[in-house]
Design a protein around this motif. Sequence first.
Motif, short mmCIF file in Angstrom:
data_model
loop_
_atom_site.label_atom_id
_atom_site.label_comp_id
_atom_site.label_asym_id
_atom_site.label_seq_id
_atom_site.Cartn_x
_atom_site.Cartn_y
_atom_site.Cartn_z
N ALA A 45 0.85 -1.19 0.00
CA ALA A 45 0.00 0.00 0.00
C ALA A 45 0.88 1.24 0.00
N VAL A 46 0.61 2.15 -0.92
CA VAL A 46 1.32 3.41 -1.00
C VAL A 46 0.28 4.51 -0.78
N ARG A 47 0.56 5.40 0.15
CA ARG A 47 -0.41 6.45 0.46
C ARG A 47 -0.04 7.76 -0.20
N ALA A 48 -1.07 8.42 -0.68
CA ALA A 48 -0.97 9.81 -1.10
C ALA A 48 -1.97 10.57 -0.25
N ALA A 49 -1.50 11.56 0.51
CA ALA A 49 -2.37 12.30 1.42
C ALA A 49 -3.01 13.51 0.75
N THR A 50 -2.51 13.87 -0.44
CA THR A 50 -3.06 15.02 -1.18
C THR A 50 -3.24 14.64 -2.64
N THR A 51 -4.01 15.44 -3.34
CA THR A 51 -4.18 15.18 -4.77
C THR A 51 -2.87 15.40 -5.52
N ASP A 52 -2.10 16.42 -5.11
CA ASP A 52 -0.80 16.66 -5.76
C ASP A 52 0.14 15.49 -5.55
N GLU A 53 0.14 14.93 -4.35
CA GLU A 53 1.00 13.79 -4.06
C GLU A 53 0.58 12.58 -4.91
N ALA A 54 -0.71 12.37 -5.07
CA ALA A 54 -1.20 11.26 -5.90
C ALA A 54 -0.74 11.43 -7.34
N LEU A 55 -0.89 12.62 -7.87
CA LEU A 55 -0.47 12.87 -9.26
C LEU A 55 1.04 12.74 -9.40
N ASP A 56 1.79 13.18 -8.38
CA ASP A 56 3.25 13.04 -8.42
C ASP A 56 3.65 11.56 -8.47
N TRP A 57 3.01 10.72 -7.63
CA TRP A 57 3.30 9.28 -7.66
C TRP A 57 3.02 8.71 -9.04
N LEU A 58 1.85 9.02 -9.59
CA LEU A 58 1.48 8.46 -10.90
C LEU A 58 2.43 8.94 -11.99
N LYS A 59 2.81 10.20 -11.96
CA LYS A 59 3.75 10.72 -12.96
C LYS A 59 5.12 10.05 -12.82
N GLU A 60 5.53 9.80 -11.58
CA GLU A 60 6.81 9.12 -11.35
C GLU A 60 6.77 7.70 -11.91
N TRP A 61 5.64 7.03 -11.74
CA TRP A 61 5.50 5.65 -12.20
C TRP A 61 5.18 5.57 -13.69
N GLN A 62 4.93 6.68 -14.33
CA GLN A 62 4.49 6.72 -15.72
C GLN A 62 5.41 5.96 -16.66
N THR A 63 6.69 5.95 -16.39
CA THR A 63 7.63 5.25 -17.27
C THR A 63 8.20 3.99 -16.62
N GLN A 64 7.60 3.57 -15.54
CA GLN A 64 8.09 2.39 -14.82
C GLN A 64 6.93 1.42 -14.61
N GLU A 65 6.60 0.64 -15.63
CA GLU A 65 5.41 -0.20 -15.56
C GLU A 65 5.44 -1.18 -14.39
#
Length: 160
Positions: A45-65
């Motif tokens: 489980a990976v937590r994002a406490a804010t919407t910005d944090e959630a988008l940052d996680w997803l953008k970071e993972w965008q090139t790491q399937e």
Amino acid sequence: MKSKSDQARIKANFSQAKVLVIDDSDDHWLLIKKAMQACLSEVTAVRAATTDEALDWLKEWQTQEWELPKLIIQDLYVPKRENGWALLRAIKEMPAPLNQIPIVMLSSSTSSYDIMHAYKLGVSSYLTKPGSYEEWIAYFQEVRTYWWETVSLPPLQFSV
């Protein structure tokens, strides 16, 4: 008894399984984390406490399937409902495969508008938050049964 194909599907679902939990409440996060450890110990489980944090996680993972979550659990009120709707739209507007990750909306709201709007915007499921720890355990046991042991989750791969 599960067939070999069922066992293979379940094994694939659990392979490098990660869930992105988007919830701004520290108390709910502690309940979610503890219930997930009890019911889905194979899943990170990976937590994002804010919407910005959630988008940052997803953008970071965008090139790491290999880092992509198999499921997103998103609170509607992060901290306001408008933020939750904006986040859901932003995820659904992201490039594939990010926009294909199943999203479970988890909210204290039982408003028929919220439920209908969530599905209209593309959530896979809408669930009302449990009230007690025992209910959280039962909830995550159902999440395990449905999302990991019943459905076939899509392989999330980037196209070249």
